[in-house]
Design a protein around this motif. Structure first.
Motif, mmCIF file in Angstrom:
data_model
loop_
_atom_site.group_PDB
_atom_site.id
_atom_site.type_symbol
_atom_site.label_atom_id
_atom_site.label_comp_id
_atom_site.label_asym_id
_atom_site.label_seq_id
_atom_site.Cartn_x
_atom_site.Cartn_y
_atom_site.Cartn_z
ATOM 1 N N PRO A 64 -4.490 8.714 1.348
ATOM 2 C CA PRO A 64 -3.680 7.905 2.264
ATOM 3 C C PRO A 64 -3.994 6.413 2.162
ATOM 4 C CG PRO A 64 -5.470 8.935 3.459
ATOM 5 C CD PRO A 64 -5.569 9.416 2.022
ATOM 6 N N ARG A 65 -2.978 5.627 2.392
ATOM 7 C CA ARG A 65 -3.112 4.173 2.524
ATOM 8 C C ARG A 65 -3.933 3.533 1.407
ATOM 9 N NH1 ARG A 65 -1.019 2.726 7.444
ATOM 10 N NH2 ARG A 65 -0.752 4.437 8.897
ATOM 11 N N VAL A 66 -3.544 3.805 0.165
ATOM 12 C CA VAL A 66 -4.213 3.187 -0.979
ATOM 13 C C VAL A 66 -3.726 1.741 -1.061
ATOM 14 C CG1 VAL A 66 -4.612 3.291 -3.462
ATOM 15 C CG2 VAL A 66 -4.335 5.418 -2.157
ATOM 16 N N SER A 67 -4.653 0.804 -1.057
ATOM 17 C CA SER A 67 -4.340 -0.625 -0.956
ATOM 18 C C SER A 67 -3.821 -1.208 -2.261
ATOM 19 C CB SER A 67 -5.583 -1.420 -0.557
ATOM 20 O OG SER A 67 -6.103 -0.950 0.640
ATOM 21 N N ALA A 68 -2.910 -2.145 -2.116
ATOM 22 C CA ALA A 68 -2.501 -2.973 -3.248
ATOM 23 C C ALA A 68 -3.634 -3.951 -3.526
ATOM 24 C CB ALA A 68 -1.221 -3.727 -2.913
ATOM 25 N N PRO A 93 0.828 -1.207 0.000
ATOM 26 C CA PRO A 93 0.000 0.000 0.000
ATOM 27 C C PRO A 93 0.868 1.264 0.000
ATOM 28 C CG PRO A 93 0.118 -0.892 2.202
ATOM 29 C CD PRO A 93 0.854 -1.862 1.307
ATOM 30 N N ILE A 94 0.313 2.346 -0.536
ATOM 31 C CA ILE A 94 1.056 3.602 -0.594
ATOM 32 C C ILE A 94 0.146 4.791 -0.272
ATOM 33 C CG2 ILE A 94 2.791 2.826 -2.259
ATOM 34 C CD1 ILE A 94 1.177 4.222 -4.472
ATOM 35 N N ASP A 95 0.776 5.913 0.049
ATOM 36 C CA ASP A 95 0.120 7.210 0.104
ATOM 37 C C ASP A 95 0.388 7.883 -1.235
ATOM 38 O OD1 ASP A 95 -0.529 6.818 2.813
ATOM 39 O OD2 ASP A 95 1.261 7.872 3.505
ATOM 40 N N ILE A 96 -0.631 8.488 -1.825
ATOM 41 C CA ILE A 96 -0.490 9.198 -3.092
ATOM 42 C C ILE A 96 -0.768 10.674 -2.821
ATOM 43 C CG2 ILE A 96 -1.319 9.435 -5.462
ATOM 44 C CD1 ILE A 96 -2.104 6.457 -5.357
ATOM 45 N N VAL A 97 0.250 11.511 -3.035
ATOM 46 C CA VAL A 97 0.193 12.934 -2.706
ATOM 47 C C VAL A 97 0.253 13.741 -4.004
ATOM 48 C CG1 VAL A 97 1.295 14.809 -1.433
ATOM 49 C CG2 VAL A 97 1.413 12.454 -0.539
ATOM 50 N N TYR A 98 -0.804 14.488 -4.289
ATOM 51 C CA TYR A 98 -0.837 15.358 -5.471
ATOM 52 C C TYR A 98 -0.331 16.746 -5.096
ATOM 53 C CZ TYR A 98 -3.466 12.012 -8.274
ATOM 54 O OH TYR A 98 -3.849 10.909 -8.994
ATOM 55 N N LEU A 99 0.487 17.338 -6.002
ATOM 56 C CA LEU A 99 1.062 18.663 -5.763
ATOM 57 C C LEU A 99 0.894 19.559 -6.981
ATOM 58 C CD1 LEU A 99 3.675 16.434 -4.780
ATOM 59 C CD2 LEU A 99 3.721 18.396 -3.275
ATOM 60 N N ARG A 100 0.825 20.853 -6.729
ATOM 61 C CA ARG A 100 0.819 21.851 -7.804
ATOM 62 C C ARG A 100 1.808 22.920 -7.393
ATOM 63 N NH1 ARG A 100 -3.528 24.129 -11.467
ATOM 64 N NH2 ARG A 100 -2.297 25.497 -12.792
ATOM 65 N N GLU A 101 2.853 23.080 -8.188
ATOM 66 C CA GLU A 101 3.928 24.038 -7.906
ATOM 67 C C GLU A 101 4.484 23.839 -6.499
ATOM 68 O OE1 GLU A 101 2.599 27.976 -8.935
ATOM 69 O OE2 GLU A 101 2.117 27.371 -10.982
ATOM 70 N N GLY A 102 4.631 22.583 -6.083
ATOM 71 C CA GLY A 102 5.230 22.250 -4.802
ATOM 72 C C GLY A 102 4.289 22.294 -3.610
ATOM 73 N N VAL A 103 3.026 22.648 -3.829
ATOM 74 C CA VAL A 103 2.052 22.738 -2.737
ATOM 75 C C VAL A 103 1.110 21.527 -2.816
ATOM 76 C CG1 VAL A 103 0.162 24.120 -1.758
ATOM 77 C CG2 VAL A 103 2.170 25.249 -2.740
#
Length: 131
Positions: A94-98, A78-88
């Motif tokens: 959170p905790r996206v399952s395999a 499992p992973i956390d997937i973090v979206y960013l725009r211009e570093g923000v």
């Protein structure tokens, strides 16, 4: 800003590695991330890898902002997937399952356009205060 040093890494599970950078000012301390900035690298991502160490991740860089969907195809952890725009940070999944063997992979899509996505081992974004 000073250029970040880029180098190649071999982690030992036989998987080819992308160029990596050390993000010294990351929330919660230094992060070592592989950089996926080509179409084929972004498509492959962390698929078929066995694990991801604490303090390590993968950053996906896009040529322009968009609502890029991610799915857990052939993921083994499992992973956390973090979206960013211009570093923000714009959104965190959170905790996206395999997927279970033979199961349908989970997919996520952000509400707002992003130009980068950071993947960390599940729970690490929260531990680092990335929200």
């Amino acid at each position: 800003h000073d250029a970040l040093p880029i180098f190649r890494s071999e982690i030992g599970d036989g998987q080819p590695r992308l160029p990596i950078v050390r993000l010294e000012g990351a929330p919660g301390g230094t992060l070592t991330v592989e950089v996926a900035d080509e179409v084929h690298e972004r498509k492959e991502g962390l698929s078929r890898r066995n694990t991801l160490k604490s303090g390590h991740g993968m950053v996906f860089l896009f040529p322009e902002p968009g609502t890029y969907g991610f799915w857990m195809h052939e993921m083994r952890f499992p992973i956390d997937i973090v979206y960013l725009r211009e570093g923000v940070v714009t959104q965190v999944f959170p905790r996206v399952s395999a997927p279970l063997p033979g199961g349908v992979p989970t997919s996520v899509e952000p509400e707002k356009p992003a130009d980068a996505v950071l993947e960390l081992y599940a729970g690490e974004a929260g531990q680092r205060g990335i929200t």
